[in-house]
Design a protein around this motif. Structure first.
Motif, PDB file in Angstrom:
ATOM      1  N   GLU A  82       1.048  -1.251  -0.039  1.00  0.00           N
ATOM      2  CA  GLU A  82      -0.231   0.006  -0.328  1.00  0.00           C
ATOM      3  C   GLU A  82       0.944   1.200   0.257  1.00  0.00           C
ATOM      4  O   GLU A  82       1.730   1.495   0.821  1.00  0.00           O
ATOM      5  N   ASP A  83       0.320   2.220  -0.602  1.00  0.00           N
ATOM      6  CA  ASP A  83       1.107   3.705  -0.841  1.00  0.00           C
ATOM      7  C   ASP A  83       1.171   4.630   0.638  1.00  0.00           C
ATOM      8  O   ASP A  83       0.043   4.908   1.389  1.00  0.00           O
ATOM      9  N   ARG A  84       2.062   4.490   0.751  1.00  0.00           N
ATOM     10  CA  ARG A  84       2.439   5.301   2.253  1.00  0.00           C
ATOM     11  C   ARG A  84       1.208   6.372   2.583  1.00  0.00           C
ATOM     12  O   ARG A  84       0.525   6.688   3.862  1.00  0.00           O
ATOM     13  N   ALA A  85       1.550   7.231   2.174  1.00  0.00           N
ATOM     14  CA  ALA A  85       1.052   8.308   1.794  1.00  0.00           C
ATOM     15  C   ALA A  85      -0.718   8.392   1.493  1.00  0.00           C
ATOM     16  O   ALA A  85      -1.544   9.288   2.095  1.00  0.00           O
ATOM     17  N   PRO A 105       1.547  -4.348  12.654  1.00  0.00           N
ATOM     18  CA  PRO A 105       2.223  -4.488  11.567  1.00  0.00           C
ATOM     19  C   PRO A 105       1.282  -5.490  10.399  1.00  0.00           C
ATOM     20  O   PRO A 105       0.525  -5.961  10.145  1.00  0.00           O
ATOM     21  N   ARG A 106       2.228  -5.389   9.665  1.00  0.00           N
ATOM     22  CA  ARG A 106       1.896  -6.325   8.507  1.00  0.00           C
ATOM     23  C   ARG A 106       1.606  -7.853   8.874  1.00  0.00           C
ATOM     24  O   ARG A 106       2.206  -8.488   9.307  1.00  0.00           O
ATOM     25  N   ILE A 107       0.504  -7.834   7.452  1.00  0.00           N
ATOM     26  CA  ILE A 107       0.399  -9.063   7.934  1.00  0.00           C
ATOM     27  C   ILE A 107      -0.009 -10.115   6.586  1.00  0.00           C
ATOM     28  O   ILE A 107       0.613  -9.633   5.157  1.00  0.00           O
ATOM     29  N   ASP A 108       0.633 -11.437   5.995  1.00  0.00           N
ATOM     30  CA  ASP A 108       1.191 -11.795   5.803  1.00  0.00           C
ATOM     31  C   ASP A 108       1.437 -14.033   6.037  1.00  0.00           C
ATOM     32  O   ASP A 108       1.851 -14.360   6.376  1.00  0.00           O
ATOM     33  N   ASP A 109       0.260 -14.392   5.343  1.00  0.00           N
ATOM     34  CA  ASP A 109      -0.324 -15.590   6.325  1.00  0.00           C
ATOM     35  C   ASP A 109       0.109 -17.200   5.110  1.00  0.00           C
ATOM     36  O   ASP A 109      -0.652 -17.344   4.812  1.00  0.00           O
ATOM     37  N   GLY A 110       0.620 -16.396   3.410  1.00  0.00           N
ATOM     38  CA  GLY A 110       0.713 -17.026   2.822  1.00  0.00           C
ATOM     39  C   GLY A 110      -0.391 -17.192   1.425  1.00  0.00           C
ATOM     40  O   GLY A 110      -1.999 -16.972   2.272  1.00  0.00           O
ATOM     41  N   ASN A 111      -0.065 -17.693   0.424  1.00  0.00           N
ATOM     42  CA  ASN A 111      -1.633 -18.305  -0.288  1.00  0.00           C
ATOM     43  C   ASN A 111      -1.819 -17.293  -0.885  1.00  0.00           C
ATOM     44  O   ASN A 111      -3.803 -16.783  -1.165  1.00  0.00           O
ATOM     45  N   GLY A 112      -1.411 -15.797  -0.479  1.00  0.00           N
ATOM     46  CA  GLY A 112      -2.307 -14.992  -0.990  1.00  0.00           C
ATOM     47  C   GLY A 112      -2.855 -13.525  -0.093  1.00  0.00           C
ATOM     48  O   GLY A 112      -3.282 -12.769  -0.159  1.00  0.00           O
ATOM     49  N   CYS A 113      -2.670 -14.473   0.948  1.00  0.00           N
ATOM     50  CA  CYS A 113      -3.892 -13.666   2.262  1.00  0.00           C
ATOM     51  C   CYS A 113      -3.010 -12.982   3.029  1.00  0.00           C
ATOM     52  O   CYS A 113      -1.433 -13.231   3.270  1.00  0.00           O
ATOM     53  N   ASP A 116      -0.986  -5.090   3.754  1.00  0.00           N
ATOM     54  CA  ASP A 116       0.424  -5.023   4.495  1.00  0.00           C
ATOM     55  C   ASP A 116       0.822  -3.635   5.637  1.00  0.00           C
ATOM     56  O   ASP A 116       1.419  -3.962   5.948  1.00  0.00           O
ATOM     57  N   LYS A 117      -0.317  -2.818   5.315  1.00  0.00           N
ATOM     58  CA  LYS A 117      -0.617  -1.871   6.869  1.00  0.00           C
ATOM     59  C   LYS A 117      -2.131  -2.181   6.717  1.00  0.00           C
ATOM     60  O   LYS A 117      -3.170  -1.625   6.548  1.00  0.00           O
ATOM     61  N   PRO A 118      -2.605  -2.964   7.480  1.00  0.00           N
ATOM     62  CA  PRO A 118      -3.699  -3.696   8.498  1.00  0.00           C
ATOM     63  C   PRO A 118      -4.263  -2.926  10.090  1.00  0.00           C
ATOM     64  O   PRO A 118      -3.160  -1.570  10.535  1.00  0.00           O
ATOM     65  N   VAL A 119      -5.485  -2.619  10.486  1.00  0.00           N
ATOM     66  CA  VAL A 119      -6.195  -1.432  10.882  1.00  0.00           C
ATOM     67  C   VAL A 119      -7.269  -2.201  11.786  1.00  0.00           C
ATOM     68  O   VAL A 119      -7.734  -3.299  11.126  1.00  0.00           O
ATOM     69  N   ALA A 120      -7.041  -2.392  12.507  1.00  0.00           N
ATOM     70  CA  ALA A 120      -7.783  -2.996  13.594  1.00  0.00           C
ATOM     71  C   ALA A 120      -8.847  -1.704  14.438  1.00  0.00           C
ATOM     72  O   ALA A 120      -8.374  -0.631  15.405  1.00  0.00           O
ATOM     73  N   VAL A 134     -12.814  -5.211  14.470  1.00  0.00           N
ATOM     74  CA  VAL A 134     -12.548  -5.646  13.042  1.00  0.00           C
ATOM     75  C   VAL A 134     -10.996  -5.465  12.771  1.00  0.00           C
ATOM     76  O   VAL A 134     -10.871  -4.735  12.864  1.00  0.00           O
ATOM     77  N   THR A 135     -10.606  -6.492  12.263  1.00  0.00           N
ATOM     78  CA  THR A 135      -8.946  -5.834  11.581  1.00  0.00           C
ATOM     79  C   THR A 135      -9.851  -5.685   9.676  1.00  0.00           C
ATOM     80  O   THR A 135     -10.627  -6.921   9.261  1.00  0.00           O
ATOM     81  N   ALA A 136      -9.503  -5.090   8.977  1.00  0.00           N
ATOM     82  CA  ALA A 136      -9.056  -4.921   7.920  1.00  0.00           C
ATOM     83  C   ALA A 136      -8.229  -3.734   7.102  1.00  0.00           C
ATOM     84  O   ALA A 136      -7.695  -3.205   7.569  1.00  0.00           O
TER      85      ALA A 136
END
Length: 268
Positions: A82-85, A105-113, A116-120, A134-136
């Motif tokens: 994701e673009d930081r700005a 922190p960045r989420i990378d669960d593999g298989n495309g899941c 980059d910049k999650p928010v709770a 909710v996290t998205a």
């Protein structure tokens, strides 16, 4: 001399008296070992064997070949950076709406899941919570915050006047690594990219109002309120699957911000 003539005459007379009327028949000679036995009835000569045509060669059996293996599915795309700005502008706008959230922190669960910049998030505004947390992606939550303020709250005041103030939006799913509709195969869900959120109910001062199927011919205000949400949500999200749109969405509303060519939106 006279004696000799006399002896000859006696012998001649003796022979004439002893000789029978019929002379004896000579006995057959016994068969000799080397004599050819008497021939029997003629035996027909064996027919010469007919020459058989050479057998036609058996056709070669088609070689059994294994069915071609299905090509493996293409690898899932990596987690989108994701673009930081743009992210900072999004979080700044959330703060201006009175939302309560924290960055993760960045989420990378593999298989495309992953995100980059999650928010709770726990609150969409100072007045309306989102439960449970909710996290998205920030963009997904920003669109939900705008829709809550600009659409759900004013529509509820008209369609559900006896329910009181809106207190919370109940979510059934934010980020989760899975395929669409929880299937074993197929395309990855927008939930797995942080682009989607499912709404199961709205909590008012007088109690909850679940998301439910609203028949087009239903004449009551509650049904009119649900139909309003189903249609107007497409102004905020690129995908809207309202309750009853399919078997997987009978009791909740699916909202996502999936990018499509030409700004196309899918709403039903």
């Amino acid at each position: 001399m006279p004696r000799l003539f006399l002896l000859a005459a006696v012998l001649a007379a003796t022979t004439a008296i002893a000789a029978p009327d019929n002379p004896p028949v000579p006995l057959p000679k016994p068969p000799q070992a080397d004599r050819t036995p008497a021939a029997g009835p003629p035996v027909p000569a064996e027919k010469p064997k007919e020459k058989q045509a050479p057998a036609a060669p058996e056709p070669e059996k088609e070689k059994e070949t294994a069915a071609p293996a299905e090509p493996p599915p293409p690898p899932p795309p990596p987690v989108e950076t994701e673009d930081r700005a743009a992210f900072e502008a999004c979080t700044a706008e959330l703060k201006s709406l009175g939302a309560a959230f924290r960055t993760l922190p960045r989420i990378d669960d593999g298989n495309g899941c992953g995100i980059d910049k999650p928010v709770a998030m726990t609150r969409l505004s100072a007045e309306v919570a989102i439960e449970p947390e909710v996290t998205a992606r920030c963009e997904t939550l920003l669109q939900l915050a705008h829709m809550t303020r600009d659409l759900i709250e004013p529509a509820a005041r008209l369609g559900l006047p006896d329910m009181g103030r809106l207190k919370a939006v109940h979510q059934a799913s934010g980020y989760v690594c899975r395929k669409r509709n929880g299937a074993e195969t197929g395309k990855i869900s927008e939930h797995a990219r942080g682009n989607a959120v499912d709404i199961s109910a709205l909590e008012f001062e007088k109690g909850p109002v679940p998301m439910k199927i609203a028949a087009s011919e239903a004449p009551d205000l509650a049904a009119a309120f649900q139909r309003t949400l189903n249609a107007a949500a497409c102004l905020y999200f690129t995908t809207v699957l309202s309750p009853g749109s399919d078997d997987a969405h009978r009791d909740h509303m699916h909202l996502d911000v999936m990018k499509r060519t030409g700004g196309y939106r899918y709403c039903r």
